[in-house]
Write a protein that holds these residues in place. Sequence first.
Motif, short mmCIF file in Angstrom:
data_model
loop_
_atom_site.label_atom_id
_atom_site.label_comp_id
_atom_site.label_asym_id
_atom_site.label_seq_id
_atom_site.Cartn_x
_atom_site.Cartn_y
_atom_site.Cartn_z
N ASN A 193 -9.03 50.55 -43.59
CA ASN A 193 -9.89 51.00 -42.50
C ASN A 193 -10.15 49.86 -41.53
OD1 ASN A 193 -10.85 53.02 -44.86
ND2 ASN A 193 -11.25 53.93 -42.87
N ALA A 194 -10.76 50.20 -40.42
CA ALA A 194 -11.26 49.23 -39.46
C ALA A 194 -12.72 49.60 -39.20
CB ALA A 194 -10.44 49.27 -38.18
N VAL A 195 -13.35 48.89 -38.27
CA VAL A 195 -14.72 49.23 -37.89
C VAL A 195 -14.83 49.31 -36.38
CG1 VAL A 195 -15.90 48.30 -39.93
CG2 VAL A 195 -15.37 46.78 -38.02
N LYS A 196 -15.81 50.05 -35.92
CA LYS A 196 -16.11 50.09 -34.49
C LYS A 196 -17.61 49.86 -34.31
CE LYS A 196 -17.08 55.03 -33.85
NZ LYS A 196 -16.74 56.25 -33.07
N PRO A 197 -18.00 49.26 -33.19
CA PRO A 197 -19.44 49.00 -32.97
C PRO A 197 -20.21 50.28 -32.70
CG PRO A 197 -18.03 47.62 -31.56
CD PRO A 197 -17.16 48.68 -32.13
N VAL A 198 -21.43 50.30 -33.19
CA VAL A 198 -22.40 51.33 -32.80
C VAL A 198 -23.69 50.62 -32.42
CG1 VAL A 198 -21.39 53.16 -34.21
CG2 VAL A 198 -23.13 51.68 -35.20
N GLN A 199 -24.65 51.37 -31.90
CA GLN A 199 -25.90 50.79 -31.45
C GLN A 199 -27.03 51.09 -32.44
OE1 GLN A 199 -25.89 48.85 -28.66
NE2 GLN A 199 -23.69 49.31 -28.64
N LEU A 200 -28.06 50.26 -32.40
CA LEU A 200 -29.23 50.54 -33.24
C LEU A 200 -29.79 51.91 -32.93
CD1 LEU A 200 -31.19 49.43 -35.39
CD2 LEU A 200 -32.57 48.49 -33.52
N VAL A 252 -24.97 45.17 -40.17
CA VAL A 252 -25.34 46.49 -40.67
C VAL A 252 -24.12 47.39 -40.61
CG1 VAL A 252 -26.83 48.52 -40.40
CG2 VAL A 252 -27.72 46.22 -39.87
N LEU A 253 -23.81 48.04 -41.73
CA LEU A 253 -22.72 49.03 -41.79
C LEU A 253 -23.35 50.40 -41.89
CD1 LEU A 253 -19.73 49.89 -42.10
CD2 LEU A 253 -20.01 49.53 -44.57
N VAL A 254 -23.05 51.26 -40.92
CA VAL A 254 -23.52 52.64 -40.95
C VAL A 254 -22.47 53.47 -41.67
CG1 VAL A 254 -24.21 54.63 -39.58
CG2 VAL A 254 -24.77 52.31 -38.79
N ALA A 276 -30.66 40.93 -32.06
CA ALA A 276 -29.80 41.55 -31.04
C ALA A 276 -28.34 41.20 -31.24
CB ALA A 276 -30.27 41.13 -29.65
N ASN A 277 -28.07 40.03 -31.89
CA ASN A 277 -26.67 39.60 -32.07
C ASN A 277 -26.10 40.02 -33.41
OD1 ASN A 277 -28.16 37.90 -33.66
ND2 ASN A 277 -27.16 36.00 -32.97
N ALA A 278 -26.84 40.76 -34.22
CA ALA A 278 -26.31 41.21 -35.51
C ALA A 278 -25.35 42.37 -35.30
CB ALA A 278 -27.45 41.64 -36.42
N PRO A 279 -24.11 42.27 -35.79
CA PRO A 279 -23.16 43.38 -35.61
C PRO A 279 -23.64 44.64 -36.33
CG PRO A 279 -22.04 41.37 -36.33
CD PRO A 279 -23.50 41.13 -36.50
N ILE A 280 -23.51 45.78 -35.66
CA ILE A 280 -23.78 47.08 -36.27
C ILE A 280 -22.51 47.90 -36.09
CG2 ILE A 280 -25.26 49.13 -36.26
CD1 ILE A 280 -27.40 47.47 -34.86
N VAL A 281 -21.92 48.33 -37.20
CA VAL A 281 -20.60 48.97 -37.15
C VAL A 281 -20.56 50.18 -38.06
CG1 VAL A 281 -19.43 46.77 -36.64
CG2 VAL A 281 -19.66 47.52 -39.02
N THR A 282 -19.52 50.99 -37.86
CA THR A 282 -19.20 52.07 -38.77
C THR A 282 -17.70 52.07 -39.01
OG1 THR A 282 -19.63 54.41 -39.29
CG2 THR A 282 -18.84 53.90 -37.06
N LEU A 283 -17.26 52.76 -40.06
CA LEU A 283 -15.85 52.75 -40.44
C LEU A 283 -15.03 53.72 -39.61
CD1 LEU A 283 -16.27 52.77 -44.33
CD2 LEU A 283 -15.48 50.85 -42.95
#
Length: 204
Positions: free
Chosen positions: A65-72, A98-100, A155-162
């Motif tokens: 898999n890979a990841v893509k950014p999402v927002q809080l 954070v991984l959603v 604000a600089n913490a990555p938030i991603v999902t698969l």
Amino acid sequence: MSIRLKLAISSLALTLAGTSFAQSSTDKPERIRGAIESFSGSTLQVHRRSGETVTIQMKDTTHLNAVKPVQLSDIKPGTYVGAAAIPGPDGKLVAKEVLVFPEAARGTGEGHYAWDLGANSSMTNANVDTVVQGTNGRNLTLSYKGGSNTIAIPANAPIVTLIPATRDDLSTGKQVFVVATHGKNGSYDGNFVVVEKNGVVPPM
């Protein structure tokens, strides 16, 4: 959600949950982070952040898999997430990433336990109770069986999902996060691989 991604999520649930247990068996999953040196046939060479190069065998059962950014703001009460964090100066947990999780992965590795993304880091895989985003900061309150945590989200913490990836994405120089077990002749058998895609590096 595709069947392939659902299977990958099931594998992730097993491998991440397994890494939270005692480190006593060579069959125990190990987390590998680094850059791809080469990929040929089914053999992946990764230069680990710790300095050594390891060989990982990509099996037919290896999930990629890979990841893509999402927002809080995409995180709502009831979302299931995994948050790696370290204690701040005041002792409050501060997120490193954070991984959603997709809904199919609800319950993956649930709990709060030690992690290896920096000194004193921890992982909380849990259900989101509240999301705060305002002048007083950005916070997630998470609950899991046996406890709860409030984690500050810089604000600089990555938030991603698969998202899905293919073996064509395994090119030299790409960053990877791999959950693997010890295989033959000092190599590893890959269970779950997350590869950099579209410039988004796996933050786990």
